[in-house]
Write a protein that holds these residues in place. Structure first.
Motif, PDB file in Angstrom:
ATOM      1  N   LEU A   1    -106.642  24.186   0.500  1.00  0.00           N
ATOM      2  CA  LEU A   1    -108.052  24.444   0.763  1.00  0.00           C
ATOM      3  C   LEU A   1    -108.289  25.782   1.463  1.00  0.00           C
ATOM      4  CD1 LEU A   1    -109.145  20.858   1.842  1.00  0.00           C
ATOM      5  CD2 LEU A   1    -109.763  22.054  -0.263  1.00  0.00           C
ATOM      6  N   LEU A   2    -107.426  26.166   2.400  1.00  0.00           N
ATOM      7  CA  LEU A   2    -107.662  27.425   3.107  1.00  0.00           C
ATOM      8  C   LEU A   2    -107.525  28.649   2.196  1.00  0.00           C
ATOM      9  CD1 LEU A   2    -106.217  26.962   6.709  1.00  0.00           C
ATOM     10  CD2 LEU A   2    -108.559  26.657   5.881  1.00  0.00           C
ATOM     11  N   PRO A   3    -106.461  28.778   1.378  1.00  0.00           N
ATOM     12  CA  PRO A   3    -106.436  29.925   0.458  1.00  0.00           C
ATOM     13  C   PRO A   3    -107.647  29.965  -0.460  1.00  0.00           C
ATOM     14  CG  PRO A   3    -104.276  28.924   0.574  1.00  0.00           C
ATOM     15  CD  PRO A   3    -105.214  27.994   1.299  1.00  0.00           C
ATOM     16  N   ARG A   4    -108.107  28.816  -0.902  1.00  0.00           N
ATOM     17  CA  ARG A   4    -109.281  28.772  -1.775  1.00  0.00           C
ATOM     18  C   ARG A   4    -110.536  29.201  -1.034  1.00  0.00           C
ATOM     19  NH1 ARG A   4    -113.271  25.281  -3.368  1.00  0.00           N
ATOM     20  NH2 ARG A   4    -113.829  25.416  -5.592  1.00  0.00           N
ATOM     21  N   LEU A   5    -110.618  28.841   0.243  1.00  0.00           N
ATOM     22  CA  LEU A   5    -111.814  29.120   1.040  1.00  0.00           C
ATOM     23  C   LEU A   5    -111.860  30.551   1.547  1.00  0.00           C
ATOM     24  CD1 LEU A   5    -114.364  27.921   2.438  1.00  0.00           C
ATOM     25  CD2 LEU A   5    -112.869  27.275   4.352  1.00  0.00           C
ATOM     26  N   ILE A   6    -110.715  31.073   2.013  1.00  0.00           N
ATOM     27  CA  ILE A   6    -110.731  32.361   2.715  1.00  0.00           C
ATOM     28  C   ILE A   6    -109.779  33.399   2.120  1.00  0.00           C
ATOM     29  CG2 ILE A   6    -111.455  31.306   4.878  1.00  0.00           C
ATOM     30  CD1 ILE A   6    -108.612  31.463   5.888  1.00  0.00           C
ATOM     31  N   GLY A   7    -109.093  33.066   1.018  1.00  0.00           N
ATOM     32  CA  GLY A   7    -108.167  33.999   0.403  1.00  0.00           C
ATOM     33  C   GLY A   7    -106.743  33.794   0.890  1.00  0.00           C
ATOM     34  N   ARG A   8    -105.806  34.190   0.043  1.00  0.00           N
ATOM     35  CA  ARG A   8    -104.392  33.900   0.326  1.00  0.00           C
ATOM     36  C   ARG A   8    -103.904  34.552   1.615  1.00  0.00           C
ATOM     37  NH1 ARG A   8     -99.552  32.335  -2.079  1.00  0.00           N
ATOM     38  NH2 ARG A   8     -97.725  33.434  -1.270  1.00  0.00           N
TER      39      ARG A   8
END
Length: 267
Positions: free
Chosen positions: A153-160
């Protein structure tokens, strides 16, 4: 298995015009999650999901922290005490409830947000933060793995790269940085946080619940399989590392009031 003794409630709830505000209420522990709080918040989310009079849930914390993560003293006991009695739902049950929650979930981050205090934002539909909020994922500093599908969820939300820094470094992120990354939607003065969040919740709560549910399901349904797969991977790594040398060093250091030393622990 014996039942876990329950103390005074550690979650408060209030309703106003179809908005249910849930407040984490362990201010003396910076609202860190113990088994009781995991259970109470899980039950509250399940109840709000089923209540036709609730259109939106607003989640925040009492005191100077939103949530300091998992209660590390209790986590240490769980790792070392064979007689430890877990709660009914625990961490997994809470994440199940967050992943399945069918209505808008709004989070207002007051003060510190650590661990689940940050990863819950992956399940939030809107997130607000006070200007003085600070957030971090302490997983590598505890010798464990990510949680709550944050690796997805975090990479999807704020980028890798933003997600990599948060998950790998265990370093603090300011409210300004969180807004610039897209981890939170808006920031405001601490004294304006709840009013700002409530104003946006009121806008959503004036819409038909059936439409709110349809919009959220349309957005979330394509992600469910990936969220489940990420949780399965994370849980396997967490189970492997929990109670291992690095994790025990981190928890012992916390209990002794010192910084952990991972340099002598074999890979």
């Amino acid at each position: 298995m014996p039942a876990r003794a329950q103390g005074k409630p550690v979650l408060t709830s209030r309703d106003h015009e179809r908005v249910r505000t849930l407040v984490l209420d362990r201010p003396e522990a910076l609202n860190a999650f113990n088994e009781q709080l995991y259970d109470e918040l899980t039950e509250a989310l399940l109840a709000a999901a089923a209540d036709p009079g609730v259109a939106v849930v607003l989640l925040t914390g009492n005191g100077r922290a939103f949530c300091a993560g998992t209660d590390l003293k209790e986590m240490h006991r769980r790792s070392t005490d064979p007689a430890f009695v877990p709660g009914k739902h625990g961490f997994t049950g809470l994440v199940d409830a967050l992943a399945a929650f069918p209505k808008p979930l709004v989070v207002a981050v007051n003060g510190l947000a650590v661990g689940i205090g940050l990863t819950v934002l992956g399940f939030a539909d809107l997130a607000f933060a006070a200007d003085d909020a600070r957030l971090k994922c302490p997983f590598t500093s505890l010798g464990v793995a990510p949680e709550a599908a944050s690796s997805y969820l975090l990479p999807r939300l704020i980028g890798r790269q933003n997600a990599a820094w948060i998950l790998l470094s265990a370093d603090w992120v300011s409210a300004r940085e969180a807004r610039e990354m897209g981890l939170v939607w808006k920031t405001c003065a601490p004294g304006d946080l709840i009013e700002t969040a409530e104003r946006h919740c009121a806008t959503l709560a004036a819409r038909p619940v059936s439409s709110l549910r349809a919009v959220k399901e349309s957005m979330v349904a394509p992600l469910r399989a990936d969220i489940a797969a990420a949780r399965e991977r994370e849980n396997a790594y967490f189970a492997e590392l929990m109670g291992g040398p690095a994790n025990l060093e981190a928890l012992t250091a916390f209990a002794e009031g010192r910084e952990p030393d991972f340099t002598r622990i074999p890979e």
